[in-house]
Design a protein around this motif. Structure first.
Motif, mmCIF file in Angstrom:
data_model
loop_
_atom_site.group_PDB
_atom_site.id
_atom_site.type_symbol
_atom_site.label_atom_id
_atom_site.label_comp_id
_atom_site.label_asym_id
_atom_site.label_seq_id
_atom_site.Cartn_x
_atom_site.Cartn_y
_atom_site.Cartn_z
ATOM 1 N N VAL A 18 31.352 39.828 39.638
ATOM 2 C CA VAL A 18 30.138 40.089 38.870
ATOM 3 C C VAL A 18 29.483 38.777 38.449
ATOM 4 O O VAL A 18 28.253 38.613 38.538
ATOM 5 C CB VAL A 18 30.443 40.961 37.630
ATOM 6 C CG1 VAL A 18 29.230 41.006 36.693
ATOM 7 C CG2 VAL A 18 30.821 42.371 38.052
ATOM 8 N N VAL A 70 25.611 43.700 31.502
ATOM 9 C CA VAL A 70 26.578 44.311 32.417
ATOM 10 C C VAL A 70 27.595 45.063 31.574
ATOM 11 O O VAL A 70 28.294 44.473 30.743
ATOM 12 C CB VAL A 70 27.302 43.264 33.292
ATOM 13 C CG1 VAL A 70 28.252 43.980 34.269
ATOM 14 C CG2 VAL A 70 26.296 42.407 34.057
ATOM 15 N N VAL A 105 29.196 48.957 35.716
ATOM 16 C CA VAL A 105 30.376 48.891 36.576
ATOM 17 C C VAL A 105 31.300 50.022 36.165
ATOM 18 O O VAL A 105 31.816 50.037 35.039
ATOM 19 C CB VAL A 105 31.093 47.533 36.439
ATOM 20 C CG1 VAL A 105 32.317 47.480 37.353
ATOM 21 C CG2 VAL A 105 30.141 46.381 36.766
#
Length: 210
Positions: A18, A70, A105
């Motif tokens: 990532v 994220v 994610v």
């Protein structure tokens, strides 16, 4: 709950990919963050690590106002999938903090209702989703994956004028292509692909994102 060694290693690899992905998209990520060793990862995060602890926030190098979050989402205890509540929590945080771009994610998959909710909210803010299994390795490091670079509007205009073509006449790359997803390519962008050849050295081709 103490995370197993196998789970810790998995999360370490996913987070590293990532960070590489964010840097390749132009976000501020240091080499030390990408090259963090597994031992340093263990020192940074507790034994009872949860995916929520891995949250990342970054801004673009050339535009501090362009921010991305994220989120690492856990599956529901009673299910093998990630549900709507987890996505709703992420979006509420984004709205309260004025952030409109995020990568989710997910540990396994999204439920059917979560997918519908995700699609609905994606029209109001830019949301992407990756399964952890897709991020265990960085696909762009594979020898057969060439360098990709999105052209700026001015670069695209210059290219089209030089070859007297419309963007729709260029070869295409699907927005769902794994490499396109890694770089966060969007429809109507043009990407330059640089390949290496033993005979001619570097040569470039262009693809229109659809």
């Amino acid at each position: 709950m103490v995370v197993s060694e196998e789970e810790f290693s998995r999360l370490f690899r996913v987070r590293r990919t990532v960070m590489q992905m964010l840097k390749d998209r132009g976000y501020l990520v240091t080499d030390s963050e990408i090259n963090m060793s597994k031992n340093d990862f263990k020192l940074k995060y507790p034994e009872n690590l949860t995916r929520e602890d891995l949250f990342i926030s970054r801004t673009k190098k050339n535009d501090p106002s362009d921010q991305i979050y994220v989120f690492f989402l856990e599956k529901r205890p009673e299910n093998t999938m990630v549900g709507t509540d987890a996505i709703r929590t992420c979006i509420l945080r984004m709205e309260s903090e004025g952030v409109y771009t995020a990568i989710l994610v997910v540990q396994p998959k999204l439920t059917h209702y979560a997918l519908q909710f995700f699609a609905e909210k994606s029209s109001k803010c830019h949301l992407e989703t990756f399964q952890e299994s897709e991020l265990l390795v960085n696909i762009t490091e594979h020898v057969n994956v060439p360098e990709h670079k999105v052209l700026t509007d001015s670069e695209k205009k210059t290219l089209l004028e030089r070859y007297t073509v419309k963007e729709s006449q260029l070869p295409r790359i699907q927005v769902t292509d794994p490499v396109a997803r890694y770089y966060g390519l969007e429809c109507e962008q043009v990407v330059r692909i640089t390949r290496l050849s033993e005979n001619s050295g570097k040569y470039m081709t262009y693809r229109y994102v659809v």
